[in-house]
Scaffold this active site. Structure first.
Site, PDB file in Angstrom:
ATOM      1  N   ARG A 229      -6.095  -3.498  10.527  1.00 41.70           N
ATOM      2  CA  ARG A 229      -6.288  -4.283  11.748  1.00 41.70           C
ATOM      3  C   ARG A 229      -7.647  -3.910  12.340  1.00 41.70           C
ATOM      4  NH1 ARG A 229      -3.044  -7.190   9.957  1.00 41.70           N
ATOM      5  NH2 ARG A 229      -1.061  -7.875  10.853  1.00 41.70           N
ATOM      6  N   HIS A 277      -9.430 -12.185   6.401  1.00 42.63           N
ATOM      7  CA  HIS A 277      -8.041 -11.726   6.461  1.00 42.63           C
ATOM      8  C   HIS A 277      -7.237 -12.236   5.247  1.00 42.63           C
ATOM      9  CE1 HIS A 277      -4.831 -10.150   9.411  1.00 42.63           C
ATOM     10  NE2 HIS A 277      -4.342 -10.120   8.185  1.00 42.63           N
TER      11      HIS A 277
HETATM   12  P1  NDP Z   1       4.034   1.136   7.061  1.00 42.07           P
HETATM   13  O1  NDP Z   1       4.677   1.165   8.394  1.00 42.07           O
HETATM   14  O2  NDP Z   1       4.888   1.091   5.842  1.00 42.07           O
HETATM   15  O3  NDP Z   1       3.079   2.426   6.905  1.00 42.07           O
HETATM   16  C1  NDP Z   1       2.238   2.855   7.929  1.00 42.07           C
HETATM   17  C2  NDP Z   1       1.576   4.163   7.515  1.00 42.07           C
HETATM   18  O4  NDP Z   1       0.651   4.544   8.551  1.00 42.07           O
HETATM   19  C3  NDP Z   1       2.589   5.303   7.394  1.00 42.07           C
HETATM   20  O5  NDP Z   1       2.205   6.192   6.359  1.00 42.07           O
HETATM   21  C4  NDP Z   1       2.462   6.001   8.760  1.00 42.07           C
HETATM   22  O6  NDP Z   1       2.781   7.380   8.753  1.00 42.07           O
HETATM   23  C5  NDP Z   1       0.979   5.854   9.014  1.00 42.07           C
HETATM   24  N1  NDP Z   1       0.697   5.979  10.446  1.00 42.07           N
HETATM   25  C6  NDP Z   1       1.146   5.223  11.462  1.00 42.07           C
HETATM   26  N2  NDP Z   1       0.676   5.675  12.656  1.00 42.07           N
HETATM   27  C7  NDP Z   1      -0.090   6.745  12.350  1.00 42.07           C
HETATM   28  C8  NDP Z   1      -0.846   7.658  13.144  1.00 42.07           C
HETATM   29  N3  NDP Z   1      -0.903   7.550  14.479  1.00 42.07           N
HETATM   30  N4  NDP Z   1      -1.497   8.657  12.503  1.00 42.07           N
HETATM   31  C9  NDP Z   1      -1.432   8.781  11.161  1.00 42.07           C
HETATM   32  N5  NDP Z   1      -0.742   7.950  10.357  1.00 42.07           N
HETATM   33  C10 NDP Z   1      -0.082   6.941  10.946  1.00 42.07           C
HETATM   34  O7  NDP Z   1       3.007  -0.082   7.077  1.00 42.07           O
HETATM   35  P2  NDP Z   1       2.483  -0.950   5.841  1.00 42.07           P
HETATM   36  O8  NDP Z   1       1.947  -0.002   4.816  1.00 42.07           O
HETATM   37  O9  NDP Z   1       3.508  -1.927   5.422  1.00 42.07           O
HETATM   38  O10 NDP Z   1       1.299  -1.780   6.540  1.00 42.07           O
HETATM   39  C11 NDP Z   1       0.204  -1.141   7.173  1.00 42.07           C
HETATM   40  C12 NDP Z   1      -0.592  -2.170   7.956  1.00 42.07           C
HETATM   41  O11 NDP Z   1      -1.348  -3.000   7.075  1.00 42.07           O
HETATM   42  C13 NDP Z   1       0.259  -3.177   8.742  1.00 42.07           C
HETATM   43  O12 NDP Z   1       0.672  -2.630   9.972  1.00 42.07           O
HETATM   44  C14 NDP Z   1      -0.701  -4.335   8.935  1.00 42.07           C
HETATM   45  O13 NDP Z   1      -1.388  -4.212  10.152  1.00 42.07           O
HETATM   46  C15 NDP Z   1      -1.694  -4.188   7.776  1.00 42.07           C
HETATM   47  N6  NDP Z   1      -1.640  -5.340   6.852  1.00 42.07           N
HETATM   48  C16 NDP Z   1      -2.772  -6.069   6.623  1.00 42.07           C
HETATM   49  C17 NDP Z   1      -2.744  -7.142   5.769  1.00 42.07           C
HETATM   50  C18 NDP Z   1      -3.978  -7.933   5.479  1.00 42.07           C
HETATM   51  O14 NDP Z   1      -3.906  -8.950   4.812  1.00 42.07           O
HETATM   52  N7  NDP Z   1      -5.140  -7.533   5.929  1.00 42.07           N
HETATM   53  C19 NDP Z   1      -1.499  -7.551   5.104  1.00 42.07           C
HETATM   54  C20 NDP Z   1      -0.384  -6.701   5.382  1.00 42.07           C
HETATM   55  C21 NDP Z   1      -0.452  -5.649   6.248  1.00 42.07           C
HETATM   56  P3  NDP Z   1       4.270   7.887   8.387  1.00 42.07           P
HETATM   57  O15 NDP Z   1       4.365   7.688   6.890  1.00 42.07           O
HETATM   58  O16 NDP Z   1       4.261   9.311   8.775  1.00 42.07           O
HETATM   59  O17 NDP Z   1       5.225   7.029   9.156  1.00 42.07           O
END
Ligand code: NDP
Length: 314
Positions: A229, A277
């Site tokens: 994002r 995107h």
């Molecule tokens: P998940 O919720 O499965 O994973 C999120 C990861 O980020 C987890 O490992 C989590 O840690 C980590 N995380 C969250 N907050 C923090 C923080 N404050 N500090 C450190 N690590 C953090 O999400 P997805 O992998 O499914 O998706 C990630 C993002 O990708 C989505 O939210 C979306 O915005 C973006 N996206 C973009 C797309 C595009 O086309 N550009 C398409 C699809 C998604 P933990 O494992 O400890 O919970």
């Protein structure tokens, strides 16, 4: 009678038509209809809505919602703008989405690794000049976010010979990846990443995470890929780091404002590759299979699929 499922979205009419055709073919037990076509009674009765990049306030027209099923993985606006709403928010977790993202990450890591931006710049100037080759094992990749998307992308990078370090909020184990968490962990990953890939959700904990101070931790000449994002990266600090040569290149698929306005200076920045995107679009066929399973289970048993933790923000 088939349950009526409102479809709340701001995607183009063409995309909506594709989704409706897929819903009709793969979810014949549900009557999925655009919100605008629903009567007040339909709105009052709806227990589940399907959403794709909706205007969150529109969901307030549906007072009986138990959960909303997003066709997208990122749901930050639903979380932040509907804090007062009791319904559960279910993200898209289709394994195909992780495959699509891993493919995009590999594509653009390889593009940066093999000096794509520099050769493009040489071509524009008609320059024939060979740059030194560096093997993948000497190109360190940092993956911020080790969730559904980040973990698979990191695994694919390892399979292609790159040393990979990953960062998440809580400690994680991903085969072949050196995993870190916490502020110290971020510092360590940034300071050792020739290419850093952002795959974090946008939350209060990640907004402007990559600011001037943290970008300065990256080694000189490092590159950044943001497929998560836009607001996770401080654009002003990013441009300053590109301008002063500390960063070599940025591949950006996401922006604070989308579509990126035509007069945004990022379009013409020689150190930036812009994508509209598109790194991981949801695949209607496979995503609809998952949505159908969630809906069938809910209407048969009342079970709500795994939902976003509203306190955590993802
Ligand atoms: P998940 O919720 O499965 O994973 C999120 C990861 O980020 C987890 O490992 C989590 O840690 C980590 N995380 C969250 N907050 C923090 C923080 N404050 N500090 C450190 N690590 C953090 O999400 P997805 O992998 O499914 O998706 C990630 C993002 O990708 C989505 O939210 C979306 O915005 C973006 N996206 C973009 C797309 C595009 O086309 N550009 C398409 C699809 C998604 P933990 O494992 O400890 O919970």
């Amino acid at each position: 009678m088939r349950p009526i499922i409102p479809f709340v979205t701001r995607i183009s009419a063409e995309e909506q038509a594709t989704w409706h055709a897929t819903f009709r073919a793969r979810m014949p037990d549900f009557d999925v209809r655009p919100l605008a076509d629903l009567s007040d009674a339909d709105c009052r009765d709806a227990k589940v809505a399907i959403v794709a990049n909706p205007e969150p306030a529109e969901l307030r027209r549906l007072p009986s919602l138990v959960f909303v099923q997003s066709l997208w993985a990122g749901v930050e606006r639903l979380v932040s703008e509907l804090e007062d709403q009791p319904f559960a928010i279910v993200r898209m977790t289709d394994p195909q989405l992780a495959e699509t993202m891993a493919e995009a990450v590999l594509t653009f890591v390889l593009y940066l690794h093999r000096d794509g931006p520099a050769y493009r710049a040489q071509q524009i100037r008609h320059v024939w000049s060979e740059r030194p080759y560096r093997p993948a094992r000497e190109r360190r990749i940092g993956v911020l976010g080790l969730g559904n998307l980040g973990a698979l992308a990191a695994t694919r990078l390892v399979a292609n010979g790159f040393p990979v370090e990953g960062w998440s909020r809580t400690p994680k184990a991903v085969a072949g990846v050196s995993c870190h968490s916490g502020e110290d962990g971020l510092d360590r990953v940034l300071s050792r990443s020739d290419i850093v890939v952002v795959l974090l959700p946008l939350t209060s904990g990640t907004r402007a995470l990559l600011d001037a101070r943290r970008l300065a931790r990256l080694p000189s000449g490092a590159a950044l890929i943001n497929f998560a994002r836009g607001p996770i990266v401080d654009t002003e600090a990013l441009v300053a780091a590109l301008d002063d040569g500390h960063l070599g290149h940025a591949v950006l698929d996401v922006f604070a404002r989308e579509p990126l306005p035509a007069d945004d200076p990022l379009w013409d920045h020689p150190g930036v590759t812009i994508l509209p995107h598109v790194s991981a679009p949801t695949t209607p066929e496979t995503a609809t299979r998952l949505v159908a399973e969630n809906l069938h289970r809910f209407f048969a048993t009342g079970m709500i699929p795994e939902a976003v933790d509203r306190d955590r923000g993802y």
